[in-house]
Structures are given as structure tokens and as C-alpha cells.
Design an enzyme around this catalytic site. Structure first.
Site, mmCIF file in Angstrom:
data_model
loop_
_atom_site.group_PDB
_atom_site.id
_atom_site.type_symbol
_atom_site.label_atom_id
_atom_site.label_comp_id
_atom_site.label_asym_id
_atom_site.label_seq_id
_atom_site.Cartn_x
_atom_site.Cartn_y
_atom_site.Cartn_z
ATOM 1 N N GLY A 40 0.835 -1.418 -0.191
ATOM 2 C CA GLY A 40 0.130 -0.082 -0.200
ATOM 3 C C GLY A 40 0.672 1.237 0.205
ATOM 4 N N ASP A 61 10.727 -7.163 -2.343
ATOM 5 C CA ASP A 61 9.443 -7.841 -1.737
ATOM 6 C C ASP A 61 9.306 -9.214 -2.161
ATOM 7 O OD1 ASP A 61 6.670 -8.580 -1.112
ATOM 8 O OD2 ASP A 61 6.365 -6.226 -1.297
ATOM 9 N N ARG A 72 -5.822 -1.073 -2.799
ATOM 10 C CA ARG A 72 -5.139 0.265 -2.454
ATOM 11 C C ARG A 72 -3.729 -0.042 -3.249
ATOM 12 N NH1 ARG A 72 -5.312 -4.100 0.619
ATOM 13 N NH2 ARG A 72 -3.658 -4.999 1.740
ATOM 14 N N ASN A 130 5.391 -4.805 9.086
ATOM 15 C CA ASN A 130 5.519 -5.819 10.451
ATOM 16 C C ASN A 130 6.711 -5.028 10.964
ATOM 17 O OD1 ASN A 130 8.197 -7.816 10.359
ATOM 18 N ND2 ASN A 130 6.858 -7.821 8.347
ATOM 19 N N CYS A 189 -4.114 -5.114 8.287
ATOM 20 C CA CYS A 189 -5.215 -4.298 7.637
ATOM 21 C C CYS A 189 -6.203 -5.512 7.292
ATOM 22 C CB CYS A 189 -4.587 -3.690 6.388
ATOM 23 S SG CYS A 189 -4.010 -4.613 5.054
ATOM 24 N N CYS A 250 19.729 3.100 23.564
ATOM 25 C CA CYS A 250 19.144 2.448 22.285
ATOM 26 C C CYS A 250 20.026 1.469 21.957
ATOM 27 C CB CYS A 250 18.685 3.298 21.080
ATOM 28 S SG CYS A 250 18.275 2.713 19.843
#
Length: 257
Positions: A40, A61, A72, A130, A189, A250
């Protein structure tokens, strides 16, 4: 580097902007952006990064296109269902701008493969869904000394923030969310829903901000706004921003303080 007459014509609307100009457009042509996630956020971001005249794109990806994505993820059409998103993205880029150099990887970013995937990058734009992947990307960017633009979206809200945790005094994405999200659990989603246009707003805003980061110290438009998170509210609608302070403790960037 100089632009050919055909490229000057293609990007003329950028070049006439004093805030970008010829110098800015030439600079963009020499930049390499790594785009993590072609969903998206990644779909509209890819559209406008390609249109902006970025010289080199790497897209990562490991997912395939599903019918539910088409609400979307505007990069894809019905003919792409069942096919890899990375391959479909490269096909679109080839038709849109054959001069744009694009490399694809149908894998998931991990701490082990990130150094090779991010090699020679000027900016990493993360649009994954994620926290485990987002944090792995953030840590890899800090280690490699690469700026990170992190974007997320859900329901009617989006967020975009630029991080330079490898720089002294600058926060990383892990400073923002902490260590509690290293596990692979995240709102979906599919369960919570998402307004398709909200993903478009977030993705195009991320592309706009990517141009700002890439033009830092090159043109008047360049302003990374390190550590600033922009929240996009589609219900009101409205946008507000806040700044993340570097966390000296951190685990991702504290040692760079």
C-alpha cells in the site's frame, strides 16, 4: 553529470521550480533509493520516485499479488494476481521509464542480507507491514550509515519519519518504537481494514519526503527533518508532527551518541 534534451523535457516541471532547479534534478538522477515493500505504501511511492527522476531504484518484496491488494496497491492490476510483486513492479517501471535503472529482489530483508541489499544506497524507504522487518531495516541502516525513511499506514492513519541514527545526536527508528516490537506481531489491515486512499496519501507523502532527504544541502527543497515523525489523519483530515529524541541507551544506535 548532465541531462539529455529528452530528460530535460521530461523533468521540466521540476527544473522550473527554484527550490529544485537543474542542480536538484541532476542530483536526483545520481541517487540510489532502496524501496522495501511494494504494498500500500510502496506502490504509490514507487510511482512518484520513478516520476521524480531518481537514477537508480532497488525494490525488495517477497510477496505475490492478491486480489485484495488491488483496493489500495495501485501498482498492480488483475493480470498480476498470483505473480510476484517485485517482478510486476519492474515490468511497470520498464514501461514507464526505460532509462530508470531498477534492480529487484524477491526476498525478505534480514540482518544477514541487508548489507548486500543496501549497498551504495543514498536512502532506504521502508514501507513494510511488520515491526520485526522495520527494526531489522533500521539497525542495518545505522550500521551502514544510510538514512532511513520509515512509513506506515493503517485504517485512517499514516506516519512518515526520516531517521539518521548513524549521526551524532540523531534518533533511529528503534529510538521511536523501542525493543518490544522485535517479535513478528503487528496489526493486520486484513483484520482492521484500511481506506485505500489513505495508503496513497501516505505513500505519496513518503515519496515527497524522500526527495527532500535526497536534496539535502543541494537545493532549497532539501530538508530531511531528521527524527521528525509526521502523522497523517484521514478522518479529520489533518496532519501533525513531533520529534523523536535520540535514546542514549538504544540498542540500535545508542553507541553512536
Amino acid at each position: 553529470m548532465s541531462l539529455s534534451p529528452a530528460r530535460l523535457e521530461r523533468f521540466a516541471r521540476h527544473i522550473v521550480l527554484p527550490e529544485i532547479g537543474g542542480a536538484g534534478q541532476v542530483a536526483l538522477a545520481g541517487k540510489h533509493v532502496v524501496l522495501i515493500g511494494l504494498g500500500g505504501i510502496g506502490s504509490p511511492a514507487l510511482h512518484y520516485l520513478a516520476a521524480a527522476g531518481i537514477g537508480r531504484l532497488t525494490a525488495v518484496d517477497d510477496d505475490v499479488v492478491d486480489a485484495s491488494n488491488l483496493q489500495r496497491q495501485t501498482l498492480f492490476s488483475e493480470r498480476d494476481i498470483g505473480h510476484g510483486k517485485a517482478v510486476a513492479a519492474k515490468r511497470w517501471v520498464s514501461g514507464f521509464d526505460p532509462k530508470l535503472e531498477m534492480t529487484i529482489h524477491d526476498c525478505r530483508v534480514t540482518a544477514e542480507n541487508a548489507p548486500a541489499l543496501f549497498e551504495d544506497a543514498d536512502l532506504v524507504l521502508d514501507g513494510t507491514d511488520n515491526f520485526a522487518t522495520r527494526l531489522a531495516v533500521s539497525d542495518a541502516c545505522v550500521t551502514a550509515g544510510i538514512p532511513l525513511l520509515s512509513a506506515a499506514v493503517g485504517r485512517f492513519q499514516g506516519q512518515v519519519g526520516a531517521f539518521a541514527g548513524h549521526r551524532e545526536g540523531q534518533a533511529c527508528y528503534r529510538c521511536f518504537v523501542g525493543d518490544a516490537f522485535d517479535a513478528e506481531d503487528c496489526d493486520s489491515c486484513a483484520e482492521d481494514g484500511m481506506l485505500g486512499a489513505m495508503a496513497g496519501w501516505t505513500g505519496t507523502f513518503a515519496a515527497l519526503h524522500a526527495v527532500r532527504v535526497l536534496l539535502d544541502r543541494i537545493s532549497a527543497f532539501g530538508d530531511p527533518q531528521w527524527g521528525t515523525v509526521h502523522l497523517l489523519d484521514g478522518m479529520t483530515p489533518a496532519m501533525r508532527s513531533f520529534t523523536i529524541a535520540k535514546d542514549p541507551a538504544c540498542s540500535g544506535c545508542g553507541s553512536t551518541a
